[in-house]
Motif scaffolding. Structure first.
Motif, PDB file in Angstrom:
ATOM      1  N   ALA A  43       0.824  -1.207   0.000  1.00  0.00           N
ATOM      2  CA  ALA A  43       0.000   0.000   0.000  1.00  0.00           C
ATOM      3  C   ALA A  43       0.860   1.260   0.000  1.00  0.00           C
ATOM      4  O   ALA A  43       0.563   2.223  -0.712  1.00  0.00           O
ATOM      5  CB  ALA A  43      -0.942  -0.009   1.198  1.00  0.00           C
ATOM      6  N   ALA A  44       1.922   1.263   0.800  1.00  0.00           N
ATOM      7  CA  ALA A  44       2.806   2.424   0.858  1.00  0.00           C
ATOM      8  C   ALA A  44       3.490   2.654  -0.486  1.00  0.00           C
ATOM      9  O   ALA A  44       3.605   3.796  -0.946  1.00  0.00           O
ATOM     10  CB  ALA A  44       3.840   2.246   1.963  1.00  0.00           C
ATOM     11  N   ASP A  45       3.935   1.582  -1.127  1.00  0.00           N
ATOM     12  CA  ASP A  45       4.580   1.701  -2.444  1.00  0.00           C
ATOM     13  C   ASP A  45       3.626   2.257  -3.489  1.00  0.00           C
ATOM     14  O   ASP A  45       4.029   3.000  -4.376  1.00  0.00           O
ATOM     15  CB  ASP A  45       5.097   0.337  -2.919  1.00  0.00           C
ATOM     16  CG  ASP A  45       6.319  -0.128  -2.153  1.00  0.00           C
ATOM     17  OD1 ASP A  45       6.927   0.680  -1.424  1.00  0.00           O
ATOM     18  OD2 ASP A  45       6.672  -1.323  -2.281  1.00  0.00           O
ATOM     19  N   ARG A  46       2.347   1.893  -3.389  1.00  0.00           N
ATOM     20  CA  ARG A  46       1.334   2.337  -4.353  1.00  0.00           C
ATOM     21  C   ARG A  46       0.696   3.668  -3.987  1.00  0.00           C
ATOM     22  O   ARG A  46       0.015   4.276  -4.794  1.00  0.00           O
ATOM     23  CB  ARG A  46       0.225   1.286  -4.454  1.00  0.00           C
ATOM     24  CG  ARG A  46       0.661  -0.028  -5.020  1.00  0.00           C
ATOM     25  CD  ARG A  46      -0.420  -1.083  -4.773  1.00  0.00           C
ATOM     26  NE  ARG A  46      -0.030  -2.360  -5.316  1.00  0.00           N
ATOM     27  CZ  ARG A  46      -0.457  -2.834  -6.482  1.00  0.00           C
ATOM     28  NH1 ARG A  46      -1.295  -2.147  -7.204  1.00  0.00           N
ATOM     29  NH2 ARG A  46      -0.049  -3.998  -6.912  1.00  0.00           N
ATOM     30  N   GLY A  47       0.850   4.093  -2.732  1.00  0.00           N
ATOM     31  CA  GLY A  47       0.222   5.324  -2.273  1.00  0.00           C
ATOM     32  C   GLY A  47      -1.292   5.187  -2.177  1.00  0.00           C
ATOM     33  O   GLY A  47      -2.030   6.071  -2.598  1.00  0.00           O
ATOM     34  N   VAL A  48      -1.750   4.046  -1.623  1.00  0.00           N
ATOM     35  CA  VAL A  48      -3.185   3.760  -1.516  1.00  0.00           C
ATOM     36  C   VAL A  48      -3.548   3.369  -0.093  1.00  0.00           C
ATOM     37  O   VAL A  48      -2.708   3.388   0.799  1.00  0.00           O
ATOM     38  CB  VAL A  48      -3.596   2.623  -2.495  1.00  0.00           C
ATOM     39  CG1 VAL A  48      -3.358   3.042  -3.945  1.00  0.00           C
ATOM     40  CG2 VAL A  48      -2.852   1.335  -2.187  1.00  0.00           C
ATOM     41  N   GLU A  49      -4.789   2.993   0.118  1.00  0.00           N
ATOM     42  CA  GLU A  49      -5.255   2.574   1.441  1.00  0.00           C
ATOM     43  C   GLU A  49      -5.021   1.072   1.643  1.00  0.00           C
ATOM     44  O   GLU A  49      -5.157   0.291   0.701  1.00  0.00           O
ATOM     45  CB  GLU A  49      -6.742   2.886   1.577  1.00  0.00           C
ATOM     46  CG  GLU A  49      -7.247   2.730   2.988  1.00  0.00           C
ATOM     47  CD  GLU A  49      -8.602   3.389   3.177  1.00  0.00           C
ATOM     48  OE1 GLU A  49      -9.603   2.743   2.842  1.00  0.00           O
ATOM     49  OE2 GLU A  49      -8.638   4.527   3.665  1.00  0.00           O
ATOM     50  N   HIS A  50      -4.690   0.706   2.883  1.00  0.00           N
ATOM     51  CA  HIS A  50      -4.519  -0.696   3.252  1.00  0.00           C
ATOM     52  C   HIS A  50      -5.688  -1.070   4.142  1.00  0.00           C
ATOM     53  O   HIS A  50      -5.857  -0.516   5.226  1.00  0.00           O
ATOM     54  CB  HIS A  50      -3.191  -0.877   3.991  1.00  0.00           C
ATOM     55  CG  HIS A  50      -2.901  -2.276   4.388  1.00  0.00           C
ATOM     56  ND1 HIS A  50      -2.089  -2.581   5.447  1.00  0.00           N
ATOM     57  CD2 HIS A  50      -3.290  -3.469   3.880  1.00  0.00           C
ATOM     58  CE1 HIS A  50      -1.994  -3.887   5.568  1.00  0.00           C
ATOM     59  NE2 HIS A  50      -2.731  -4.448   4.638  1.00  0.00           N
ATOM     60  N   VAL A  51      -6.528  -1.999   3.676  1.00  0.00           N
ATOM     61  CA  VAL A  51      -7.702  -2.448   4.415  1.00  0.00           C
ATOM     62  C   VAL A  51      -7.374  -3.805   5.021  1.00  0.00           C
ATOM     63  O   VAL A  51      -7.088  -4.759   4.298  1.00  0.00           O
ATOM     64  CB  VAL A  51      -8.936  -2.562   3.490  1.00  0.00           C
ATOM     65  CG1 VAL A  51     -10.140  -3.054   4.267  1.00  0.00           C
ATOM     66  CG2 VAL A  51      -9.225  -1.225   2.819  1.00  0.00           C
ATOM     67  N   ILE A  52      -7.400  -3.878   6.352  1.00  0.00           N
ATOM     68  CA  ILE A  52      -7.065  -5.115   7.057  1.00  0.00           C
ATOM     69  C   ILE A  52      -8.343  -5.695   7.632  1.00  0.00           C
ATOM     70  O   ILE A  52      -9.005  -5.054   8.450  1.00  0.00           O
ATOM     71  CB  ILE A  52      -6.040  -4.851   8.179  1.00  0.00           C
ATOM     72  CG1 ILE A  52      -4.797  -4.186   7.589  1.00  0.00           C
ATOM     73  CG2 ILE A  52      -5.695  -6.147   8.898  1.00  0.00           C
ATOM     74  CD1 ILE A  52      -3.917  -3.518   8.618  1.00  0.00           C
ATOM     75  N   LYS A  53      -8.677  -6.900   7.198  1.00  0.00           N
ATOM     76  CA  LYS A  53      -9.898  -7.541   7.676  1.00  0.00           C
ATOM     77  C   LYS A  53      -9.587  -8.537   8.785  1.00  0.00           C
ATOM     78  O   LYS A  53      -8.495  -9.089   8.855  1.00  0.00           O
ATOM     79  CB  LYS A  53     -10.600  -8.246   6.521  1.00  0.00           C
ATOM     80  CG  LYS A  53     -11.123  -7.258   5.499  1.00  0.00           C
ATOM     81  CD  LYS A  53     -12.064  -7.899   4.531  1.00  0.00           C
ATOM     82  CE  LYS A  53     -12.683  -6.844   3.640  1.00  0.00           C
ATOM     83  NZ  LYS A  53     -13.600  -7.432   2.668  1.00  0.00           N
ATOM     84  N   LYS A  54     -10.581  -8.742   9.631  1.00  0.00           N
ATOM     85  CA  LYS A  54     -10.468  -9.751  10.679  1.00  0.00           C
ATOM     86  C   LYS A  54     -10.727 -11.118  10.059  1.00  0.00           C
ATOM     87  O   LYS A  54     -11.161 -11.216   8.913  1.00  0.00           O
ATOM     88  CB  LYS A  54     -11.499  -9.480  11.775  1.00  0.00           C
ATOM     89  CG  LYS A  54     -11.328  -8.144  12.463  1.00  0.00           C
ATOM     90  CD  LYS A  54     -12.437  -7.944  13.465  1.00  0.00           C
ATOM     91  CE  LYS A  54     -12.395  -6.557  14.069  1.00  0.00           C
ATOM     92  NZ  LYS A  54     -13.505  -6.339  15.014  1.00  0.00           N
ATOM     93  N   GLN A  55     -10.513 -12.154  10.827  1.00  0.00           N
ATOM     94  CA  GLN A  55     -10.706 -13.511  10.314  1.00  0.00           C
ATOM     95  C   GLN A  55     -12.151 -13.745   9.874  1.00  0.00           C
ATOM     96  O   GLN A  55     -12.401 -14.497   8.947  1.00  0.00           O
ATOM     97  CB  GLN A  55     -10.289 -14.553  11.351  1.00  0.00           C
ATOM     98  CG  GLN A  55     -10.194 -15.946  10.765  1.00  0.00           C
ATOM     99  CD  GLN A  55      -9.406 -16.883  11.650  1.00  0.00           C
ATOM    100  OE1 GLN A  55      -8.841 -16.481  12.657  1.00  0.00           O
ATOM    101  NE2 GLN A  55      -9.346 -18.142  11.267  1.00  0.00           N
ATOM    102  N   ASP A  56     -13.113 -13.051  10.506  1.00  0.00           N
ATOM    103  CA  ASP A  56     -14.526 -13.224  10.137  1.00  0.00           C
ATOM    104  C   ASP A  56     -14.927 -12.406   8.909  1.00  0.00           C
ATOM    105  O   ASP A  56     -16.074 -12.441   8.481  1.00  0.00           O
ATOM    106  CB  ASP A  56     -15.446 -12.902  11.317  1.00  0.00           C
ATOM    107  CG  ASP A  56     -15.412 -11.434  11.733  1.00  0.00           C
ATOM    108  OD1 ASP A  56     -14.745 -10.602  11.064  1.00  0.00           O
ATOM    109  OD2 ASP A  56     -16.062 -11.101  12.739  1.00  0.00           O
ATOM    110  N   GLY A  57     -13.985 -11.634   8.353  1.00  0.00           N
ATOM    111  CA  GLY A  57     -14.247 -10.889   7.131  1.00  0.00           C
ATOM    112  C   GLY A  57     -14.655  -9.446   7.345  1.00  0.00           C
ATOM    113  O   GLY A  57     -14.775  -8.685   6.388  1.00  0.00           O
ATOM    114  N   THR A  58     -14.874  -9.033   8.591  1.00  0.00           N
ATOM    115  CA  THR A  58     -15.223  -7.641   8.851  1.00  0.00           C
ATOM    116  C   THR A  58     -13.958  -6.789   8.856  1.00  0.00           C
ATOM    117  O   THR A  58     -12.866  -7.273   9.141  1.00  0.00           O
ATOM    118  CB  THR A  58     -15.958  -7.480  10.202  1.00  0.00           C
ATOM    119  OG1 THR A  58     -15.110  -7.949  11.255  1.00  0.00           O
ATOM    120  CG2 THR A  58     -17.272  -8.257  10.206  1.00  0.00           C
TER     121      THR A  58
END
Length: 76
Positions: A43-58
């Motif tokens: 994400a840092a290399d691309r200059g975008v957002e990093h979305v981190i999901k939990k194991q349940d998908g939320t």
């Protein structure tokens, strides 16, 4: 997600990173922390957002790169 954002998610017993618009994961990991580190770097290399999901998908966390692009005016 904005085009190109990177998503870290759990699927088939593994943690994966996939940029939006791609059909397949770019990387797979046994441990969430390893996947998060790789996703953060992507994400840092691309200059975008990093979305981190939990194991349940939320959604558990979102981080914008570079920080100056973050529309929220909060610390942390």
């Amino acid at each position: 997600m904005v085009k190109g954002d990177v998503e870290t998610y759990h699927e088939d017993g593994q943690w994966k990173n996939k940029p939006e618009g791609h059909e397949r994961a770019s990387s797979t990991h046994d441990v969430k922390a390893d996947a998060q580190a790789q996703g953060r770097e992507m994400a840092a290399d691309r200059g975008v957002e990093h979305v981190i999901k939990k194991q349940d998908g939320t959604i558990g966390e979102k981080n914008t790169y570079p920080r100056s692009r973050d529309p929220r005016d909060i610390e942390g």
